[in-house]
Design an enzyme around this catalytic site. Structure first.
Site, PDB file in Angstrom:
ATOM      1  N   ARG A 199       2.473 -27.404 -17.333  1.00 43.09           N
ATOM      2  CA  ARG A 199       2.569 -25.354 -17.890  1.00 43.09           C
ATOM      3  C   ARG A 199       3.958 -25.460 -18.046  1.00 43.09           C
ATOM      4  O   ARG A 199       4.956 -27.160 -17.538  1.00 43.09           O
ATOM      5  CB  ARG A 199       2.167 -24.554 -17.041  1.00 43.09           C
ATOM      6  N   GLU A 216       7.851 -17.734 -12.112  1.00 43.50           N
ATOM      7  CA  GLU A 216       8.428 -18.411 -11.742  1.00 43.50           C
ATOM      8  C   GLU A 216       9.178 -19.118 -12.047  1.00 43.50           C
ATOM      9  O   GLU A 216       9.413 -20.860 -12.603  1.00 43.50           O
ATOM     10  CB  GLU A 216       7.482 -20.140 -11.067  1.00 43.50           C
ATOM     11  N   GLU A 266       3.797 -13.519  -4.757  1.00 39.08           N
ATOM     12  CA  GLU A 266       2.655 -14.016  -4.761  1.00 39.08           C
ATOM     13  C   GLU A 266       2.345 -15.155  -3.340  1.00 39.08           C
ATOM     14  O   GLU A 266       3.251 -15.627  -2.679  1.00 39.08           O
ATOM     15  CB  GLU A 266       2.398 -15.941  -5.674  1.00 39.08           C
ATOM     16  N   LYS A 284      -8.016 -25.078  -8.885  1.00 39.94           N
ATOM     17  CA  LYS A 284      -9.530 -25.059  -8.417  1.00 39.94           C
ATOM     18  C   LYS A 284      -9.796 -25.223  -6.945  1.00 39.94           C
ATOM     19  O   LYS A 284     -11.010 -24.397  -6.581  1.00 39.94           O
ATOM     20  CB  LYS A 284     -10.146 -25.724  -9.144  1.00 39.94           C
ATOM     21  N   PHE A 285      -8.856 -25.786  -6.237  1.00 38.75           N
ATOM     22  CA  PHE A 285      -8.956 -25.936  -4.803  1.00 38.75           C
ATOM     23  C   PHE A 285      -8.133 -24.728  -4.111  1.00 38.75           C
ATOM     24  O   PHE A 285      -7.540 -25.222  -2.758  1.00 38.75           O
ATOM     25  CB  PHE A 285      -8.691 -27.071  -4.445  1.00 38.75           C
TER      26      PHE A 285
END
Ligand code: GAL
Length: 679
Positions: A124, A163, A320, A369-370
């Protein structure tokens, strides 16, 4: 907690103030889910009492899968569904990560590392902050977003990009080189001025034409530190300029407040947020416990105090954090029993009025995903969901603290620019690091129950009783004056080594170190005498110190401690000078943790700052209004603690007489009338 937010330009721009409750929020990535899941999500968000949802953070590739028109149909639907459910939206402009076609059609938008290597897409933030093409494409999206959703009834907040600078802060490509030159022309006007500022007489570095000026790309030797410092300033400004470009599009089409999520954290240092803060309608921070650090909870407290500094003391938003483990550290520790509540309250205690999580529903695919979530992979059946419900209920009970201010009588001066410059390539010792110095003093004050406002260099420090200045290596004359004025008007000021050494161009302030503070401390450092990695030195007081020693000559100060051995044996190690109504202390070494604690205990006593020996595993912070005081006690320990405070506990809804016994791992927020004057 589902009362709609009513933000307007006249109100204090913090969601939560408007509702009178602490906002509970989260990132939500509906792109990752089938629309049938959305229905379930919104039902459960309501059950949890979610007020604010950040969407479209990574939405660009869905909105514009190929260059050409945008497809807003899914975003329209989720906006409408959230609105119907009474959940307000923190709307991402979606520009944080471009779709894959950007790199194919416009490869010149990709950033480059210092050695010239290209940063490929596939992760990203694969974009150069100075790329005009990227900027143009991003602003097309922002314009379309603002026109479509600028008046949407669900919209509470604009969330610019995401961010900024997390991965792409420093870009060394040719486009950045040209932008750097433009920035330098604005700063210096003439090439002569630049040559003087950078000291280019050294090593045949004098520039004869602007075109020869490059970013500080990888070299075989150390580079020019002034060049590197300016490149860091430029890089921070380049991303701020990107923020401001998006902000201006949004403001021209929408009256909803605008912000972005900052990263006030130990592992990101590339943005000088003091210059960013004035452009944000509310200060929003992302914070995750960092288990790579010695004391992650102390760092949380530091980050929260610094975030409040950026907010100039006003309430701020935790945009966040994680409910449990993250997925980007070498070992991703799950939060222990009660740790979710303790860490969330750690932020509230230090001024946050909004607590938001990354993310709502745990992803099934992709690099995160974790990562934990409010709604974990186990769904609503497991302990994770129960903890989310418990936190939400607790935040509801804390509504009375909304809008109150944190009470602090101590301040610490913090500088991103000193962080950058003090840790340059060619310093006396690589072992002397900026942030650990600041952390160590902050951590010691926290363990004495002393709350610290972390402020920018140059801040008027009048009213603080204790001021700590860790390793403020580069500063302006005005910044130095503000610190001297604090001492003159009664504060106890402590300056730690390698402060006040250079001017804004990283050029030595002549006449003996520390040029900016020599007069104030009444002493001069003739030579730095750093220590080997494992070495320690003994001081006269019996204290031990590491990393650094100096040959100090006293001019008008008292000597409070002396090096007994090591390369600066017999030289003063700690000095104090009475200044006006206050004092200026100077330590010429890196004291160990116990010695820092002992020193600060002494300084608090001198300054009249009340200290409470709570130790490093307890947070005690007061938030105050004109009439009320809320004492937050967060007990991270495995045994109960007793704190002398009486009032009504908002957590347990009990009356506390005399003193509060806080069980192991528990939190208390004790409301009482205000009898004293806060800072
Ligand atoms: C932040 C980021 C989020 C998510 C989160 C995971 O850096 O803004 O998108 O990646 O970390 O901890």
């Amino acid at each position: 907690m589902s009362t709609p937010l009513t933000l307007s330009a006249e109100q204090p721009l913090v969601p939560g103030w408007a509702t009178g409750t602490i906002t509970l929020g989260c990132d939500y990535n509906p792109e990752q889910w089938d629309e049938s899941v959305w229905v379930d999500d919104i039902r459960l968000m309501r059950e949890l009492g979610v007020d604010l949802v950040a969407i479209n953070i990574f939405g660009w590739a869905q909105l514009q899968p190929q260059p050409g028109p945008f497809d807003f149909s899914r975003l329209d639907r989720i906006m409408a569904m959230l609105h119907e459910a009474g959940i307000r939206v923190n709307l991402g402009t979606g520009t944080s990560s471009p779709p894959p076609w950007m790199a194919r059609i416009h490869p010149e938008t990709l950033p480059r590392f210092a050695d010239g290597t290209l940063a490929w897409p596939g992760g990203r933030q694969a974009w150069c902050p100075s790329s005009p093409i990227f900027r143009q494409k991003a602003l097309e999206l922002v314009t379309a977003m603002a026109e479509r959703y600028g008046d949407h009834p669900a919209l509470a907040l604009w969330h610019v990009s995401n961010e900024l600078g997390c991965h792409n802060a420093l870009c060394y490509c040719d486009v950045s080189a040209a932008a750097f030159r433009t920035w330098l022309r604005q700063r210096y006007g003439t090439l002569d001025a630049l040559n003087t500022a950078w000291g280019t007489a050294f090593w045949s570095q004098r520039y004869g034409t602007w075109d020869d000026v490059l970013p500080p790309r990888a070299t075989r030797s150390a580079g020019n530190p002034a060049h590197v410092l300016d490149f860091k300033r430029f890089s921070s400004d380049a991303l701020l300029e990107h923020y401001r470009a998006e902000e201006s599009v949004l403001r021209s089409r929408s009256s909803v407040p605008v912000t972005t999520n900052l990263m006030v954290t130990a592992h990101i240092q590339t943005q000088d947020y003091w210059s960013w803060a004035p452009h944000l309608d509310l200060i929003a921070n992302d914070h995750y416990l960092d288990h790579r650090l010695g004391d992650p909870l102390a760092e949380l407290a530091f980050s929260a105090d610094l975030t409040r500094g950026l907010a100039a003391g006003r309430p701020w938003m935790l945009m966040e954090t994680s409910t449990s483990a993250v997925s980007w550290q070498p070992v991703n520790h799950a939060k222990r029993e009660g740790e979710l509540v303790r860490t969330a309250l750690g932020h509230v205690a230090r001024g946050a009025d909004s607590i938001c999580f990354f993310q709502w529903r745990a992803s099934r695919s992709g690099a995160e995903k974790f990562h934990s979530a409010l709604l974990p992979h186990s769904g609503t059946a497991g302990a994770g969901w129960a903890q989310s419900l418990e936190l939400s209920a607790l935040l509801d009970r804390l509504s009375p603290v909304v809008g109150t201010r944190v009470d602090a009588r101590a301040a610490m001066v913090f500088s991103w620019q000193s962080w950058w410059a003090a840790e340059g390539d060619a310093q006396p010792s690589r072992l002397l690091q900026y942030l650990p110095e600041a952390h160590r003093y902050h951590r010691a004050l926290r363990s004495l129950g002393v709350t610290v406002d972390i402020v920018a260099p140059g801040t008027d420090l009048a009213g603080y009783d204790l001021v700590v200045v860790p390793t403020l290596y580069t500063l302006t004359d005005d910044d130095a004056r503000a610190i001297a004025d604090a001492a003159a008007s009664g504060a106890t000021v402590l300056i730690t080594p390698f402060s006040g050494i250079v001017d804004e161009n990283d050029a030595i302030r002549p006449g003996g170190y520390p040029g900016a503070f020599r007069e104030l401390i009444g002493a001069v450092v003739d030579e730095f005498r750093p220590l080997a990695a494992e070495a320690t030195v003994l001081l006269d007081s019996g204290r031990r110190a590491r990393i650094w020693s100096e040959q100090v000559r006293v001019l008008s100060a008292e000597v409070r401690d002396t090096f007994v051995d090591g390369p600066a044996a017999a030289s003063p190690a700690l000095t104090r000078r009475a200044v006006g109504a206050g004092s200026a202390w100077y330590t010429a070494t890196v004291l160990d943790d116990e010695s820092v604690l002992a020193l600060l205990r002494e300084l608090c006593a001198e300054a009249g700052v009340p200290a409470l020996e709570v130790g490093p595993d307890v947070d005690i912070v007061n938030r105050v209004s004109a009439t009320e005081r809320f004492t937050f006690i967060i007990n991270h320990r495995t045994e109960a603690i007793t704190v002398p405070v009486a009032g009504h506990d908002l957590v347990s809804d009990e009356r506390i007489e005399g003193s509060a016994v806080v069980p192991a791992g528990a939190v208390r927020v004790i409301a009482s009338g205000r009898s004293d004057r806060g800072h």
